[in-house]
Structures are given as C-alpha cells and as structure tokens.
Design a protein around this motif. Sequence first.
Motif, PDB file in Angstrom:
ATOM      1  N   ILE A  16       0.855  -1.184   0.000  1.00  0.00           N
ATOM      2  CA  ILE A  16       0.000   0.000   0.000  1.00  0.00           C
ATOM      3  C   ILE A  16       0.890   1.232   0.000  1.00  0.00           C
ATOM      4  CG2 ILE A  16      -1.768   1.265   1.287  1.00  0.00           C
ATOM      5  CD1 ILE A  16      -2.653  -1.476   2.438  1.00  0.00           C
ATOM      6  N   ASP A  17       0.664   2.129  -0.945  1.00  0.00           N
ATOM      7  CA  ASP A  17       1.560   3.266  -1.162  1.00  0.00           C
ATOM      8  C   ASP A  17       1.821   4.075   0.109  1.00  0.00           C
ATOM      9  OD1 ASP A  17       2.998   5.179  -2.983  1.00  0.00           O
ATOM     10  OD2 ASP A  17       1.423   6.525  -2.263  1.00  0.00           O
ATOM     11  N   LEU A  18       0.789   4.314   0.901  1.00  0.00           N
ATOM     12  CA  LEU A  18       0.938   5.158   2.082  1.00  0.00           C
ATOM     13  C   LEU A  18       1.879   4.548   3.114  1.00  0.00           C
ATOM     14  CD1 LEU A  18       0.035   7.780   3.452  1.00  0.00           C
ATOM     15  CD2 LEU A  18      -1.940   6.538   4.379  1.00  0.00           C
ATOM     16  N   TRP A  19       2.020   3.225   3.118  1.00  0.00           N
ATOM     17  CA  TRP A  19       2.818   2.566   4.150  1.00  0.00           C
ATOM     18  C   TRP A  19       3.914   1.671   3.562  1.00  0.00           C
ATOM     19  CZ3 TRP A  19      -2.756   1.429   5.048  1.00  0.00           C
ATOM     20  CH2 TRP A  19      -3.374   2.469   5.742  1.00  0.00           C
ATOM     21  N   LYS A  20       4.344   1.973   2.356  1.00  0.00           N
ATOM     22  CA  LYS A  20       5.321   1.109   1.695  1.00  0.00           C
ATOM     23  C   LYS A  20       6.672   1.097   2.400  1.00  0.00           C
ATOM     24  CE  LYS A  20       6.438   4.791  -1.623  1.00  0.00           C
ATOM     25  NZ  LYS A  20       6.379   5.194  -3.048  1.00  0.00           N
ATOM     26  N   ASP A  21       6.996   2.134   3.169  1.00  0.00           N
ATOM     27  CA  ASP A  21       8.294   2.210   3.852  1.00  0.00           C
ATOM     28  C   ASP A  21       8.191   1.905   5.340  1.00  0.00           C
ATOM     29  OD1 ASP A  21       9.609   3.007   1.469  1.00  0.00           O
ATOM     30  OD2 ASP A  21       8.928   5.070   1.781  1.00  0.00           O
ATOM     31  N   VAL A  22       7.057   1.405   5.776  1.00  0.00           N
ATOM     32  CA  VAL A  22       6.837   1.120   7.193  1.00  0.00           C
ATOM     33  C   VAL A  22       7.451  -0.231   7.557  1.00  0.00           C
ATOM     34  CG1 VAL A  22       5.041   0.626   8.906  1.00  0.00           C
ATOM     35  CG2 VAL A  22       4.758   2.520   7.293  1.00  0.00           C
ATOM     36  N   THR A  23       8.040  -0.310   8.741  1.00  0.00           N
ATOM     37  CA  THR A  23       8.637  -1.563   9.194  1.00  0.00           C
ATOM     38  C   THR A  23       7.596  -2.425   9.902  1.00  0.00           C
ATOM     39  OG1 THR A  23       9.265  -0.711  11.373  1.00  0.00           O
ATOM     40  CG2 THR A  23      10.826  -0.359   9.542  1.00  0.00           C
ATOM     41  N   GLU A  24       7.914  -3.690  10.045  1.00  0.00           N
ATOM     42  CA  GLU A  24       7.035  -4.618  10.763  1.00  0.00           C
ATOM     43  C   GLU A  24       6.843  -4.157  12.207  1.00  0.00           C
ATOM     44  OE1 GLU A  24       4.726  -8.066  10.203  1.00  0.00           O
ATOM     45  OE2 GLU A  24       6.342  -7.580   8.807  1.00  0.00           O
ATOM     46  N   GLU A  25       7.921  -3.685  12.808  1.00  0.00           N
ATOM     47  CA  GLU A  25       7.853  -3.214  14.190  1.00  0.00           C
ATOM     48  C   GLU A  25       6.907  -2.028  14.325  1.00  0.00           C
ATOM     49  OE1 GLU A  25      10.866  -1.793  17.802  1.00  0.00           O
ATOM     50  OE2 GLU A  25      11.615  -1.989  15.740  1.00  0.00           O
ATOM     51  N   GLN A  26       6.991  -1.083  13.399  1.00  0.00           N
ATOM     52  CA  GLN A  26       6.089   0.063  13.438  1.00  0.00           C
ATOM     53  C   GLN A  26       4.639  -0.378  13.263  1.00  0.00           C
ATOM     54  OE1 GLN A  26       8.131   2.207  10.224  1.00  0.00           O
ATOM     55  NE2 GLN A  26       8.436   3.942  11.611  1.00  0.00           N
ATOM     56  N   TRP A  27       4.404  -1.251  12.290  1.00  0.00           N
ATOM     57  CA  TRP A  27       3.041  -1.687  11.979  1.00  0.00           C
ATOM     58  C   TRP A  27       2.386  -2.338  13.195  1.00  0.00           C
ATOM     59  CZ3 TRP A  27      -0.236  -0.668   8.158  1.00  0.00           C
ATOM     60  CH2 TRP A  27      -1.381  -1.471   8.017  1.00  0.00           C
ATOM     61  N   ASN A  28       3.136  -3.080  13.967  1.00  0.00           N
ATOM     62  CA  ASN A  28       2.590  -3.792  15.122  1.00  0.00           C
ATOM     63  C   ASN A  28       2.600  -2.972  16.405  1.00  0.00           C
ATOM     64  OD1 ASN A  28       1.910  -6.358  13.891  1.00  0.00           O
ATOM     65  ND2 ASN A  28       4.108  -6.680  13.655  1.00  0.00           N
ATOM     66  N   ASP A  29       2.953  -1.713  16.302  1.00  0.00           N
ATOM     67  CA  ASP A  29       2.969  -0.808  17.447  1.00  0.00           C
ATOM     68  C   ASP A  29       1.645  -0.051  17.487  1.00  0.00           C
ATOM     69  OD1 ASP A  29       3.303   1.160  19.329  1.00  0.00           O
ATOM     70  OD2 ASP A  29       5.169   1.955  18.511  1.00  0.00           O
ATOM     71  N   PRO A  30       0.800  -0.258  18.509  1.00  0.00           N
ATOM     72  CA  PRO A  30      -0.501   0.413  18.546  1.00  0.00           C
ATOM     73  C   PRO A  30      -0.387   1.937  18.574  1.00  0.00           C
ATOM     74  CG  PRO A  30      -0.050  -0.703  20.626  1.00  0.00           C
ATOM     75  CD  PRO A  30       0.981  -1.163  19.659  1.00  0.00           C
ATOM     76  N   LEU A  31       0.656   2.465  19.180  1.00  0.00           N
ATOM     77  CA  LEU A  31       0.830   3.916  19.205  1.00  0.00           C
ATOM     78  C   LEU A  31       1.128   4.448  17.804  1.00  0.00           C
ATOM     79  CD1 LEU A  31       2.844   4.402  22.514  1.00  0.00           C
ATOM     80  CD2 LEU A  31       0.387   4.718  22.117  1.00  0.00           C
ATOM     81  N   TRP A  32       1.928   3.702  17.038  1.00  0.00           N
ATOM     82  CA  TRP A  32       2.183   4.095  15.645  1.00  0.00           C
ATOM     83  C   TRP A  32       0.877   4.042  14.854  1.00  0.00           C
ATOM     84  CZ3 TRP A  32       1.243   2.122  10.891  1.00  0.00           C
ATOM     85  CH2 TRP A  32       1.858   2.759   9.815  1.00  0.00           C
ATOM     86  N   GLN A  33       0.092   2.987  15.070  1.00  0.00           N
ATOM     87  CA  GLN A  33      -1.184   2.848  14.360  1.00  0.00           C
ATOM     88  C   GLN A  33      -2.090   4.047  14.625  1.00  0.00           C
ATOM     89  OE1 GLN A  33      -2.887   0.294  12.497  1.00  0.00           O
ATOM     90  NE2 GLN A  33      -1.012  -0.844  12.149  1.00  0.00           N
ATOM     91  N   LEU A  34      -2.196   4.442  15.883  1.00  0.00           N
ATOM     92  CA  LEU A  34      -3.068   5.563  16.225  1.00  0.00           C
ATOM     93  C   LEU A  34      -2.539   6.873  15.657  1.00  0.00           C
ATOM     94  CD1 LEU A  34      -3.810   4.565  19.915  1.00  0.00           C
ATOM     95  CD2 LEU A  34      -5.457   4.594  18.027  1.00  0.00           C
ATOM     96  N   LYS A  35      -1.237   7.070  15.738  1.00  0.00           N
ATOM     97  CA  LYS A  35      -0.631   8.309  15.241  1.00  0.00           C
ATOM     98  C   LYS A  35      -0.775   8.431  13.739  1.00  0.00           C
ATOM     99  CE  LYS A  35       3.721  10.906  15.309  1.00  0.00           C
ATOM    100  NZ  LYS A  35       5.146  10.902  15.740  1.00  0.00           N
ATOM    101  N   ASN A  36      -0.813   7.302  13.048  1.00  0.00           N
ATOM    102  CA  ASN A  36      -0.845   7.312  11.589  1.00  0.00           C
ATOM    103  C   ASN A  36      -2.217   6.915  11.022  1.00  0.00           C
ATOM    104  OD1 ASN A  36       2.137   7.711  10.481  1.00  0.00           O
ATOM    105  ND2 ASN A  36       2.250   6.482  12.364  1.00  0.00           N
ATOM    106  N   SER A  37      -3.257   7.088  11.828  1.00  0.00           N
ATOM    107  CA  SER A  37      -4.605   6.799  11.353  1.00  0.00           C
ATOM    108  C   SER A  37      -4.984   7.742  10.209  1.00  0.00           C
ATOM    109  CB  SER A  37      -5.609   6.956  12.496  1.00  0.00           C
ATOM    110  OG  SER A  37      -5.408   5.947  13.472  1.00  0.00           O
TER     111      SER A  37
END
Length: 510
Positions: A16-37
């Motif tokens: 997905i273009d918006l998250w193509k550079d996101v790491t697995e660690e970031q993706w599984n971090d709920p705080l990252w998820q909320l910040k990047n909603s």
Amino acid sequence: MNRKDFFFKPRDFRSIDLWKDVTEEQWNDPLWQLKNSIHNVDQLKRVIKLSDYQEQEIRRVVDELERQGKDPLRITPYYASLMDEDPFHPDIPKEEKGSNRLDPIFWQSVPTPANLMFPNTGREAAMCEGSRSYGAAYQRYPNRVALFVAQNTSCAAYCVHCQRAKSLDATTDVNIEEINKALFYINYNENIEEVLVTGGDALRVSKKRLQYVLEELSKIDHVRVIRIATRVPVVLPMAITDEMLTLIKESANRYTKGPAKYVYFMTHVNHYREITADFAAAIKRINDHGFTVRNQTVFLNHVNDYFLTLAETFRRMLWVGVHPYYLLQCHKEKGIVHFIAPIQVGQIYMKHLQGWLSGIYRPTYAVNIEGGGGKVLLMPLNFDNLNLNVKIDEKISESGAKVHTWDDKEIYDYEALGRATPQEYKEAIETMDKFIGRKGVFVPKIILVDEEGNRIETTNRTKLPQFEKQKKAKLLGYKVDKNGMPITNPATIASELDQLYIKSEYKDKR
C-alpha cells in the motif's frame, strides 16, 4: 469455504503506497497505528482506488460533516488494510451477490454521499442518553447501567453507521466529576448488579482512568458483573496487550469482598472479513486471561444483509472464541438511514439459520426502541399457537408495528425504517449510482411519504428472501448426499460406514 484456513487475509501493508516504507515493528505498534490513522482524503486515496469524481464526492461529504462540527474520518492503518484495493469492485463471492456489493469495510468506515441523505428518521428521535443519566451513568433497566468513561471521539476508528455519530465532535467530554457522580449512583442503587464500562471505547481511555474506575467498582458489593465495551480487537488488535489485560484482571477485584466479580468483554464484529489472524490472536489473549468475549453485530443494509454473510460471520466468530450475543437492528439516526434493513428480512435469515447452525452460533435478534423502551426481541416464531397460519417469509409485513417493551409499555405504529419523499428517494438513488459507477448496488429501504408526512409505500417490498433446503446446504458449504442434503442421520448409511471404519485408523486404536 476452507474451514482449515478461514481467516480473512488483509492486504500486505508494504504493498500500500501510504505505508510502503513502514517496518514490521512500526506496523505492530498500537501507538504508531493511532498516530498514523487516516484522517483525510489525501491519505485515503493512497490506500484505495478512487476515481476523480469519487474523491471529489468523499471530500464534499467530509467537508460538510466537519462544517457541522463533526470529526467524520478516522481509520487505523490495520483496519484500512482490510479494505479491498478497489472497494467499488471488491472480490466478494457471487453466492453473496458480489456483483452488487461494495467492500464491507469501506461501507463501515468511509463517509459517502449517502451520509448526507434521508434526514427524516421517522416519528421517533434516536436514543437520548442524557434524559436517563446521572453523571456518566445511563440506565434503562432495573439491574444494570452503562458507565461512560470516555467521550465518543475516543474510538480508535470511527464507524460510519454509529448510532452516536450525532455527537462525534470536540465539544463532548467525560470528565472525572461526571464519572464520580456515576460511581456514587451505582453505589447508591443496590439493584445495580451489572455495569457496562463503555464510551466511546472503554479501552481507549488512559490506564490510570481505567484502573480507577475498575477499582472503584470492585469496592461496591452489589456489583457482580463488569462488562467492557470495546472495538479495539477489531480495529486495533495489537493494542490488546498482556499488560492491559493484567491491569483489568487485577483492578476489577482489587477490593472485592466475597466471590470475585466476573469480567466480560463486549466487542463489535459486523462482517467475517474482520475476523483475521490478528483479531484471533487478540481474542486468545483475552480468553487466556480468563475473560469471556461476546459480540454485538449490527444488521446493516449494504454490509451484512445476506444469509450467507451472517452465517459466516457468526460461525467464524465462535471458532476464534467470540460468542455471538446480539444481532441488533440498525438505529434510526440522521445520516445512517441507508444502513437500515427491514426487520422482516432479518427475521427470515434468523429463522433459516435455525437447525443449520447450532444455537451457540446464533445471536438474539433485537431492536433498541427509542424513547426508553429498551431492547425488544425480534426472533421469528415457528410455533403458531394462535393458529393464524401466517409464516414470516410468506407475507410482506407492514412498515409499522405495535411494540411491547420489557416494562409493559405499548408503542403503537413503531417504524424501523427512515422516511423520504419520492423525490428525495429518486435523487438519492441517482446520486449514489453515479458515485458508485453502476446501478443496483445502493438499495436503501425507505418509507416513502408525501409532503404532509403521510405514508405512501415502503420501497423494496416486492421480493423476500427464499430458501430451499438444498440451497442452504450449498451456501453453508456442507458436503451433501445424492439428495443434495447433508448427513443428519448416520444410521441410514451404517453399512457404508462399517466398511470405511474397518479400513480406518480408528479400528485398532486403544
């Protein structure tokens, strides 16, 4: 359906273009998820395919809702990854009328022009919690209350069909004094034995507030059950952590005297596409900490208003440890009338699930009656003790009904559907057909009225769902015999089974 691999598989976030550079660690971090909603259409169009016109229309709707003071768009990256890349042409099986469907996650989370249509919700207003509250406690029934610990805007993701969409704005607030007044009332009223901790979302408050509320409830002897209402397992499963669950388990009984208070989790799954491996893992963590998880599904036109969709949702839910609890009729609320499906259709589906799925799979079908009536059961009757010779699926129902509530009230001519003039209905269909790009997808169920509000007719009354036994067997994926029916009596094929048993591994097991 492959029962060995029944989890819905989200899109790989790296595709997905918006998250193509996101790491697995970031993706599984709920705080990252909320910040990047997702909060705006610029983000949304990098996640799903939108034509220029569709983008323009969604912007128009979002802008108008914001002008009204609402916060209309919030989707966690995880939940957005459940949407088909092209939500207007999703990969939905033809057995579920796939050619006439939009993506069910899209319908639930993205505002469309339909959210500005059909402002006439009918004769009764939607639920008004403020008229039955003391502080943050809302009561409808003698032995239980809802305790609002967070404002509606606390949710990790916004459901477009939410009955409280009217108050998704920054002016709402649930402060500690309101909570303390509620706790005082719960302690005062010894009839209260059950408390629903809710919001918004009970798991989107601070750990400090959640701990405080649960500990205070643990001190109240007559409170025996605590329910925690949350959609976090569905839209943000990585936020269900062992740390959070331990806090809940310890706080709910920190000061309890006598038998421990039992804690239930109440979640909200509307479609089997929400049942993923991540969701199942979150549910397992909850269950492993000793909690039971129950679910309230809303019966939603355009999302799950089909026999097979409901059946798959209920049974996959139970397979991962969630008990189907209620199938709730969608509320009559401005902006969500197009989500309302006729009660009779829901009754027909529930009737035809009987026997084909076990009782533990099937929730109770009910409607929350406005005006304080509470939940009214809508389950179909197959026992014609009045000898009326009327079957629910043989005669089209009227648009209004007399309702009897739990507290012996009678509500005359209750209408489950919203209202519109023929011209409003015609314009709505034309607008949504253009937005979607084809006809036959947007099919709202509406009571048509004249300019004075007099009923003319109800739309979509010409055909009710019909099911033959063989059709249900095929839809549910059961292996069938030569008569097209699943085996329900092994005695009829005992000789064949005997031959197979002799050759099987079970024959000589000790």
